[in-house]
Scaffold this motif. Sequence first.
Motif, PDB file in Angstrom:
ATOM      1  N   SER A 211      59.270  57.936  -8.175  1.00  0.00           N
ATOM      2  CA  SER A 211      60.144  58.958  -7.602  1.00  0.00           C
ATOM      3  C   SER A 211      60.223  60.170  -8.510  1.00  0.00           C
ATOM      4  CB  SER A 211      61.544  58.394  -7.387  1.00  0.00           C
ATOM      5  OG  SER A 211      61.479  57.254  -6.594  1.00  0.00           O
ATOM      6  N   ALA A 212      60.345  59.940  -9.823  1.00  0.00           N
ATOM      7  CA  ALA A 212      60.457  61.056 -10.760  1.00  0.00           C
ATOM      8  C   ALA A 212      59.166  61.873 -10.755  1.00  0.00           C
ATOM      9  CB  ALA A 212      60.753  60.531 -12.158  1.00  0.00           C
ATOM     10  N   THR A 213      58.032  61.184 -10.693  1.00  0.00           N
ATOM     11  CA  THR A 213      56.750  61.886 -10.690  1.00  0.00           C
ATOM     12  C   THR A 213      56.629  62.761  -9.449  1.00  0.00           C
ATOM     13  OG1 THR A 213      55.926  59.849 -11.659  1.00  0.00           O
ATOM     14  CG2 THR A 213      54.309  61.526 -11.150  1.00  0.00           C
ATOM     15  N   GLN A 214      56.986  62.203  -8.308  1.00  0.00           N
ATOM     16  CA  GLN A 214      56.920  62.985  -7.073  1.00  0.00           C
ATOM     17  C   GLN A 214      57.916  64.141  -7.126  1.00  0.00           C
ATOM     18  OE1 GLN A 214      54.655  62.839  -4.980  1.00  0.00           O
ATOM     19  NE2 GLN A 214      54.057  60.798  -4.345  1.00  0.00           N
TER      20      GLN A 214
ATOM     21  N   ALA B 384      45.690  60.284  -3.723  1.00  0.00           N
ATOM     22  CA  ALA B 384      46.283  60.014  -2.413  1.00  0.00           C
ATOM     23  C   ALA B 384      47.782  60.307  -2.417  1.00  0.00           C
ATOM     24  CB  ALA B 384      46.023  58.570  -2.003  1.00  0.00           C
ATOM     25  N   LYS B 385      48.466  59.868  -3.478  1.00  0.00           N
ATOM     26  CA  LYS B 385      49.921  59.968  -3.406  1.00  0.00           C
ATOM     27  C   LYS B 385      50.387  61.413  -3.530  1.00  0.00           C
ATOM     28  CE  LYS B 385      51.210  58.722  -8.143  1.00  0.00           C
ATOM     29  NZ  LYS B 385      51.511  57.596  -8.989  1.00  0.00           N
ATOM     30  N   PHE B 386      49.618  62.249  -4.248  1.00  0.00           N
ATOM     31  CA  PHE B 386      50.070  63.628  -4.358  1.00  0.00           C
ATOM     32  C   PHE B 386      49.624  64.469  -3.167  1.00  0.00           C
ATOM     33  CE2 PHE B 386      50.249  62.602  -9.029  1.00  0.00           C
ATOM     34  CZ  PHE B 386      51.618  62.457  -9.013  1.00  0.00           C
ATOM     35  N   SER B 387      48.468  64.157  -2.604  1.00  0.00           N
ATOM     36  CA  SER B 387      48.035  65.024  -1.501  1.00  0.00           C
ATOM     37  C   SER B 387      48.531  64.553  -0.132  1.00  0.00           C
ATOM     38  CB  SER B 387      46.513  65.180  -1.512  1.00  0.00           C
ATOM     39  OG  SER B 387      45.887  63.977  -1.792  1.00  0.00           O
ATOM     40  N   TRP B 388      48.894  63.292  -0.022  1.00  0.00           N
ATOM     41  CA  TRP B 388      49.380  62.820   1.284  1.00  0.00           C
ATOM     42  C   TRP B 388      50.895  62.864   1.391  1.00  0.00           C
ATOM     43  CZ3 TRP B 388      46.093  57.704   1.916  1.00  0.00           C
ATOM     44  CH2 TRP B 388      44.729  58.070   1.985  1.00  0.00           C
ATOM     45  N   TYR B 389      51.535  63.170   0.265  1.00  0.00           N
ATOM     46  CA  TYR B 389      52.980  62.972   0.222  1.00  0.00           C
ATOM     47  C   TYR B 389      53.708  63.699   1.344  1.00  0.00           C
ATOM     48  CZ  TYR B 389      57.674  62.435  -1.565  1.00  0.00           C
ATOM     49  OH  TYR B 389      59.001  62.116  -1.698  1.00  0.00           O
ATOM     50  N   GLY B 390      53.258  64.939   1.629  1.00  0.00           N
ATOM     51  CA  GLY B 390      53.920  65.710   2.682  1.00  0.00           C
ATOM     52  C   GLY B 390      53.982  64.938   3.987  1.00  0.00           C
ATOM     53  N   VAL B 391      52.841  64.389   4.364  1.00  0.00           N
ATOM     54  CA  VAL B 391      52.757  63.651   5.623  1.00  0.00           C
ATOM     55  C   VAL B 391      53.564  62.362   5.566  1.00  0.00           C
ATOM     56  CG1 VAL B 391      51.198  62.573   7.269  1.00  0.00           C
ATOM     57  CG2 VAL B 391      50.469  64.611   6.009  1.00  0.00           C
ATOM     58  N   THR B 392      53.330  61.579   4.523  1.00  0.00           N
ATOM     59  CA  THR B 392      54.002  60.282   4.451  1.00  0.00           C
ATOM     60  C   THR B 392      55.518  60.459   4.374  1.00  0.00           C
ATOM     61  OG1 THR B 392      53.671  60.289   2.067  1.00  0.00           O
ATOM     62  CG2 THR B 392      52.091  59.046   3.381  1.00  0.00           C
ATOM     63  N   ASP B 393      55.938  61.496   3.629  1.00  0.00           N
ATOM     64  CA  ASP B 393      57.366  61.759   3.496  1.00  0.00           C
ATOM     65  C   ASP B 393      57.968  62.069   4.871  1.00  0.00           C
ATOM     66  OD1 ASP B 393      59.627  62.053   1.812  1.00  0.00           O
ATOM     67  OD2 ASP B 393      59.512  64.214   2.129  1.00  0.00           O
ATOM     68  N   ALA B 394      57.234  62.872   5.650  1.00  0.00           N
ATOM     69  CA  ALA B 394      57.729  63.239   6.978  1.00  0.00           C
ATOM     70  C   ALA B 394      57.808  62.016   7.887  1.00  0.00           C
ATOM     71  CB  ALA B 394      56.823  64.306   7.586  1.00  0.00           C
ATOM     72  N   ALA B 509      52.354  51.806  -1.679  1.00  0.00           N
ATOM     73  CA  ALA B 509      53.328  52.086  -0.628  1.00  0.00           C
ATOM     74  C   ALA B 509      54.547  52.790  -1.220  1.00  0.00           C
ATOM     75  CB  ALA B 509      53.755  50.799   0.058  1.00  0.00           C
ATOM     76  N   LEU B 510      54.923  52.356  -2.422  1.00  0.00           N
ATOM     77  CA  LEU B 510      56.049  52.953  -3.126  1.00  0.00           C
ATOM     78  C   LEU B 510      55.767  54.410  -3.460  1.00  0.00           C
ATOM     79  CD1 LEU B 510      58.701  51.857  -4.196  1.00  0.00           C
ATOM     80  CD2 LEU B 510      57.565  51.330  -6.329  1.00  0.00           C
ATOM     81  N   ALA B 511      54.538  54.662  -3.918  1.00  0.00           N
ATOM     82  CA  ALA B 511      54.173  56.031  -4.286  1.00  0.00           C
ATOM     83  C   ALA B 511      54.197  56.930  -3.055  1.00  0.00           C
ATOM     84  CB  ALA B 511      52.803  56.050  -4.936  1.00  0.00           C
ATOM     85  N   LEU B 512      53.782  56.395  -1.928  1.00  0.00           N
ATOM     86  CA  LEU B 512      53.671  57.218  -0.728  1.00  0.00           C
ATOM     87  C   LEU B 512      55.001  57.380  -0.004  1.00  0.00           C
ATOM     88  CD1 LEU B 512      50.283  55.959   0.697  1.00  0.00           C
ATOM     89  CD2 LEU B 512      50.775  58.203  -0.229  1.00  0.00           C
ATOM     90  N   PHE B 513      55.788  56.340   0.026  1.00  0.00           N
ATOM     91  CA  PHE B 513      56.991  56.380   0.848  1.00  0.00           C
ATOM     92  C   PHE B 513      58.287  56.344   0.046  1.00  0.00           C
ATOM     93  CE2 PHE B 513      53.763  54.228   3.548  1.00  0.00           C
ATOM     94  CZ  PHE B 513      53.625  55.232   4.483  1.00  0.00           C
ATOM     95  N   GLY B 514      58.183  56.290  -1.282  1.00  0.00           N
ATOM     96  CA  GLY B 514      59.389  56.250  -2.093  1.00  0.00           C
ATOM     97  C   GLY B 514      60.098  54.922  -1.999  1.00  0.00           C
ATOM     98  N   ALA B 515      61.188  54.795  -2.756  1.00  0.00           N
ATOM     99  CA  ALA B 515      61.920  53.529  -2.773  1.00  0.00           C
ATOM    100  C   ALA B 515      62.871  53.488  -1.594  1.00  0.00           C
ATOM    101  CB  ALA B 515      62.680  53.402  -4.080  1.00  0.00           C
ATOM    102  N   THR B 516      62.401  53.031  -0.456  1.00  0.00           N
ATOM    103  CA  THR B 516      63.217  53.040   0.762  1.00  0.00           C
ATOM    104  C   THR B 516      62.965  51.785   1.576  1.00  0.00           C
ATOM    105  OG1 THR B 516      61.461  54.087   1.990  1.00  0.00           O
ATOM    106  CG2 THR B 516      63.047  55.541   0.973  1.00  0.00           C
ATOM    107  N   ARG B 517      63.779  51.621   2.603  1.00  0.00           N
ATOM    108  CA  ARG B 517      63.565  50.495   3.516  1.00  0.00           C
ATOM    109  C   ARG B 517      62.221  50.616   4.217  1.00  0.00           C
ATOM    110  NH1 ARG B 517      68.479  51.722   7.006  1.00  0.00           N
ATOM    111  NH2 ARG B 517      68.226  53.669   5.883  1.00  0.00           N
ATOM    112  N   PHE B 518      61.813  51.873   4.440  1.00  0.00           N
ATOM    113  CA  PHE B 518      60.552  52.084   5.141  1.00  0.00           C
ATOM    114  C   PHE B 518      59.396  51.414   4.399  1.00  0.00           C
ATOM    115  CE2 PHE B 518      56.736  54.310   6.381  1.00  0.00           C
ATOM    116  CZ  PHE B 518      56.900  54.478   7.744  1.00  0.00           C
ATOM    117  N   THR B 519      59.405  51.537   3.066  1.00  0.00           N
ATOM    118  CA  THR B 519      58.345  50.938   2.255  1.00  0.00           C
ATOM    119  C   THR B 519      58.297  49.434   2.469  1.00  0.00           C
ATOM    120  OG1 THR B 519      58.856  52.630   0.650  1.00  0.00           O
ATOM    121  CG2 THR B 519      57.431  50.862  -0.084  1.00  0.00           C
TER     122      THR B 519
END
Lengths: 330, 651
Positions: A211-214, B384-394, B509-519
């Motif tokens: 999370s911090a990295t992102q 992947a986690k830095f370039s896809w983040y916008g999409v996965t976050d949405a 999955a954590l990198a892409l979706f963060g620490a959430t229920r979704f993950t």
Amino acid sequence: MRIGRRVRLLAGVLTLGLAAAGCGGAKVETGAGPGQPSTGATGSSAPATGGTVRIAVNPWAGYEASAAVLSYLLENELGYKVEKKELAEQVSWEGFESGDVDLIVENWGHDDLKKTFIEEKKVAAEAGSTGNKGVIGWYIPKWMADKYPDITDYKNLNKYAGLFKTSESGGKGQLLFGDPSYVSNEEAIIKNLKLDYKVVVGGSEAALIESATQAQKQRKPLLFYFWDPHWLFSRIDLVRVNLPPHTDGCDADPKKVACDYAELDLDKIVSRKFAETGGRAYELVKNFSWTNEAQNAVADDMTNNGLSPEDAAKKWVEANPAVWTSWIPK
Amino acid sequence: MTSPPAALSPAQTVPPTPRARTPLPSWLAPLGGAAVAVAAYLLFRGTALLPHDDDAAQFAAVNDARDWVDANRNESPLFLFFVNYVRLSVGALHDVLRLVLHGAGWAGLIGAAGTLGWLAGGLRIALLAVLGTGSFAVLGLWEAAADTLALVLTAVLLSLLVGLPLGVWAGRSVRLRRLLTPVLDVMQIMPTFAYLAPMVLFFQIGPASATVATMIYSIPPAIRITALAIEQVSPTAVEASTALGATRRQTLCKVHIPMARATIALAINQTVMMALSMVVIAALIAAPGLGSDIVRGLSRANVGLMLPAGIAIVVMAVVLDRITMAAAARGPVPSGALSSRSRLAVAALLLLATGLVARSLPAEFPQEWVLRLAGPVNEAVNWAKFSWYGVTDAIRNATTEALLNPLQTVLTTAPWWLVAAAVLALAWRTGGARPAVTAVGCLLATALLGLWQHTMETLTTVLAGVVPTLAAGLVLGVAAARSPRFAAAQRPLLDAAQTMPAFVYLLPALALFGATRFTAIFASVVYAVPPVVRLVEDGIRNVSPAAVEAARSSGSTGRQLLWKVQLPMARPAILLAANQGIVMTLAMVVVGGLVGAGGLGYDVVSGFSQRTDFGMGFAAGVATVLLGIVLDRITQGADRRPSPRKKKRIA
């Protein structure tokens, strides 16, 4: 089927076995010292080479760095064999009782466990400071502090709660927390300081780091529980949010905490048996003391520079003989 | 893994439940019920809630029990004469096996695996075993793999030692079977995390308690499938044998066991697979092996460190599966030109030769042959986690806001009696009175445990995970049933998704979706889809060829064939798939607690890592079991067979 006869036979064999064991009942070992092979120890460990030291490895990188350097010195300078056991923080303490763990390298407070295992059960002992100062606190990425200069004061946190809102925090600001085993007063602090925040549990150190990295990379607001020493500080600029300063006893009642965490003097805990019969290995462990910077350097090498714990430890040991030679028992 | 579970043999599938005849249109009752429920919710929401209390008296009571055990470990006869001996002897067996495997060295291990593969299934299996075992060394993990293998072998040996006789007995005694079934159910639904802390309490940390924990998880299929095998032995053969004057013992040894041999081999196969899927979690209580690499990778947020160990576990699963399945497939008389005696002789020669070769090789696997994956894997994940983040976050935010939050709000603000009434009505409709009463009883028991709120939170994630699981499972299963080529291409992926330890894909999955229920939901879908696909595929394949042929000759198109014939006729199998999908999603809930799922999963994880939360963690484990029973009873109209079912990992 004649189950009956077999059961009786089995019972007979078991009784014989018990009788053969002689002592009339097996007790849990109260800490096998080095040199005594115990369950889990492979092969014969001749006392001449010093035997085996069983080190618990708790799941955070800084701990692993300290454990790696100690293991390296135990193996290469004193000729001991080291067995590392990946264990959660509190589970490690159980290992003192069974003899599965000789050493916890980096202990963060845990006065309750000290009371249980050192004073009551008498299976563990303190082995002095690691030299590391443990600072737990609430952190934000530095770009946020630059953008909102007054955000670092807890009194202004409510003003910014909307920034930290996420889909998990139910309309409030999110405070991201880590592994359930961590020392934590978050809920009480939020309640007692009347902060408009909700603790959202990440569940692991990995969740905090990712999370911090992102947050840094995508410039997403983030308020999270974190601690120093940690290699992450050498990768990302983080700023601590100032909670009401810690005073003696302000955290005495876990429900009434409204202050920041105390700076902890991290220390080493050993099994009692190891303290009594550990010889030169125990001496080395007792003498071990270094700085947060040194630990972060080793942890960073292990985590981000692709070095194995052994190689990272070797690199540090070769570069800093002045520091560790004084640890080696005469 | 690849074979359909025993539970699926066509003889056992049940015809669709006949609908009760009613004068009213059949949609009226459910619609009316739903309307009443909505109205009741709107009227009464926010009332009759059961708020969560971390220090509930129930939890304190369990903590007291813990303290008693803690204090009596060296005094109570239960420990002095039983528990501690179990610990010592299990630990000793493990140490012996570990010494043997390490003593063989990497070359010896490869040779032994090859020989075993050849004995079980000929050259092809031998080659597979050699390549598989060789890959451990190439991944730089052969020592960790040997440790894992030692743990798996210890657990499997002990499971079979206890499980096979019990299974044979249960196969011949209906009473014992009735007694065992609920116990085995609980052993399998109980989240593995939830009994780690009690294991540590009784057996301390280390390989001994890891072995016992693994046994708890892997023994049910050994007992169930053996019982099923014995039960299925043709009664005519048994009668003939008794008529010829054989004693009970002779009948058992000469008729029952030989005739059930192939199915018993399947029991062994399943036991091995289950044991293997437990070793990662066992690493949390200090079992050495591949699991500890994975746990370390998780704590350092380093996928590159975990992936090789994960791959090694998948490979080990494939090798063990193929060897045991080959052994199972062979008839009682070994096929091929060689007699069994000369086969053994050849095997002994092979082993001897490997031993000699192994001695001349260096003990350490040459470092330059080791494939270093960590760097490139981490680079790929980072990209992947830095370039896809916008999409996965949405995606994550949209799903959470539109689905998870409203659902959770409804479930946590509905009065408890309304939820209970809804469960009662639903279970009554799908299963009848008895399952309905059981379901409601179990649901209300979670309230007695003091965990109602968290149970509702968990129910939210389970429901949200089940929908995509079933959708994906249905589509992929149908596709596989209709195209053998697609099925063949998909099979290794399913194998991997099922045997790859969840921790490994949790991190990306954590990198892409963060620490959430979704993950957590994402991870549970990956984990639960394979068995659903397999059950659906198998169900459609098993539709009677005569019916398919009849439809074809009367000129139906492929689409008509699917919708009018295959899907309706495979209904029981599809419903069973739904049932399994739900139970498996629930199984994943606890692991989801590590990545922000909250609810019961987080309680269980806390119970494991904080001494003061021991009681809550244990209660949460029990609550998970209860929730599993609730969901199972609601969906069990699908299949009313008594025994071997509810295999959390059909594997």
